[in-house]
Design a protein around this motif. Structure first.
Motif, PDB file in Angstrom:
ATOM      1  N   SER A 251       0.836  -1.208   0.000  1.00 57.52           N
ATOM      2  CA  SER A 251       0.000   0.000   0.000  1.00 57.52           C
ATOM      3  C   SER A 251       0.866   1.252   0.000  1.00 57.52           C
ATOM      4  O   SER A 251       0.526   2.252  -0.650  1.00 57.52           O
ATOM      5  CB  SER A 251      -0.931   0.009   1.214  1.00 57.52           C
ATOM      6  OG  SER A 251      -1.824  -1.077   1.157  1.00 57.52           O
TER       7      SER A 251
ATOM      8  N   ASP B 283      -5.662  -1.534  -4.882  1.00 57.05           N
ATOM      9  CA  ASP B 283      -5.117  -2.049  -3.625  1.00 57.05           C
ATOM     10  C   ASP B 283      -6.060  -3.110  -3.058  1.00 57.05           C
ATOM     11  O   ASP B 283      -7.069  -2.779  -2.446  1.00 57.05           O
ATOM     12  CB  ASP B 283      -4.932  -0.898  -2.626  1.00 57.05           C
ATOM     13  CG  ASP B 283      -3.986  -1.281  -1.495  1.00 57.05           C
ATOM     14  OD1 ASP B 283      -3.627  -2.471  -1.386  1.00 57.05           O
ATOM     15  OD2 ASP B 283      -3.603  -0.376  -0.723  1.00 57.05           O
ATOM     16  N   GLU B 284      -5.747  -4.361  -3.311  1.00 60.78           N
ATOM     17  CA  GLU B 284      -6.584  -5.492  -2.888  1.00 60.78           C
ATOM     18  C   GLU B 284      -8.057  -5.279  -3.224  1.00 60.78           C
ATOM     19  O   GLU B 284      -8.919  -5.371  -2.353  1.00 60.78           O
ATOM     20  CB  GLU B 284      -6.397  -5.747  -1.394  1.00 60.78           C
ATOM     21  CG  GLU B 284      -4.955  -6.133  -1.100  1.00 60.78           C
ATOM     22  CD  GLU B 284      -4.732  -6.539   0.340  1.00 60.78           C
ATOM     23  OE1 GLU B 284      -5.647  -7.167   0.899  1.00 60.78           O
ATOM     24  OE2 GLU B 284      -3.668  -6.226   0.869  1.00 60.78           O
TER      25      GLU B 284
HETATM   26 MG   LIG Z   1      -2.023  -2.828   2.103  1.00 59.52          MG
END
Ligand SMILES: [Mg+2]
Ligand SMILES: Nc1ncnc2c1ncn2[C@@H]1O[C@H](COP(=O)(O)OP(=O)(O)OP(=O)(O)O)[C@@H](O)[C@H]1O
Length: 229
Positions: free
Chosen positions: A53, A174-175
């Motif tokens: 991240s 991000d995911e």
């Molecule tokens: Mg992360």
């Protein structure tokens, strides 16, 4: 057309709140370098806390490196003015988050149109483009729905539409499937991978999912803030 991304010796150091000499800093990124060509679809893998991240936030100009440089299409992101950074986020690099980040009091159409309105595009045109983007992600009938009236997979498809409505050249995710069941996750990934093929957008996808990584054309593995070969 996708963005070219050059990451040169990037370090990101956080203070820990402890005094000097007692491990006062923690290094989230410990000297990371790589280059992405336009249209690359990169999966960013690695255990929790390895810096995924942090790296995405630097690529999205949400944060600045402690040292090193991030160049996108030859521009050093650290040197952008505040306005330049706003424009970069609105027009060049769009982000899709794990928790969707839709505005709860706005409909799907309003959420997707918002970045265009912020960019000074007239309401009628912004609505038309937002409607087209929602159709592209397979949600033409949900334009008037609020986020709480949608499933998780549908919310994430609205978020993908919002990210892509301004036709960015770099998509940071991000995911994005972290909160979805596997079928909804597949659907979101299908969308994202089709977009790379169709528009040549450069994509960096942080994920824990090996299925997601299998769609990428390239894999970057981070461990303790460093790239593994
Ligand atoms: Mg992360
Ligand atoms: N704002 C912050 N202040 C201090 N430390 C931070 C901050 N943000 C992240 N860190 C630290 O930086 C390191 C990397 O965090 P990061 O969020 O980039 O990991 P990640 O790979 O995205 O993990 P996950 O898979 O769990 O999302 C971690 O040790 C984290 O504690």
């Amino acid at each position: 057309m996708g963005a070219k991304v050059e990451v040169e010796g990037v370090r990101k150091v956080w203070g820990t709140g402890r005094p000097e000499g007692e491990g006062a800093v923690s290094e989230a990124l410990a000297g990371v370098s790589f280059t992405l060509e336009p249209g690359d679809f990169v999966a960013l893998l690695g255990p929790s806390g390895c810096g995924k991240s942090t790296l995405l936030n630097l690529l999205g100009a949400l944060d600045r490196p402690t040292s090193g440089r991030v160049l996108v299409d030859g521009r050093d992101l650290s040197l952008l003015s505040d306005t330049g950074r706003d424009l970069y986020r609105r027009r060049t690099a769009a982000t899709v988050f794990q928790f969707f980040n839709l505005l709860p009091t706005m409909t799907s159409l309003e959420n997707v149109a918002l970045p265009l309105l912020l960019d000074g595009i007239p309401l009628a045109e912004a609505d038309a483009r937002a409607g087209a983007a929602l159709a592209e992600v397979g949600l033409p009938e949900k334009t008037g729905s609020f986020p709480w009236q949608l499933s998780g997979g549908q919310m994430q498809r609205v978020a993908v539409a919002r990210a892509l409505v301004a036709r960015p050249s770099l998509l940071l995710a991000d995911e994005p499937t972290g909160n979805l069941d596997s079928r909804s996750g597949e659907r979101v990934l299908d969308l994202v991978s089709n977009l790379v093929a169709a528009r040549g957008v450069t994509i960096v996808l942080a994920t824990h999912s090996t299925e997601a990584a299998a769609r990428a054309s390239r894999v970057l593995r981070l461990r303790d803030g460093r790239l593994e070969e």
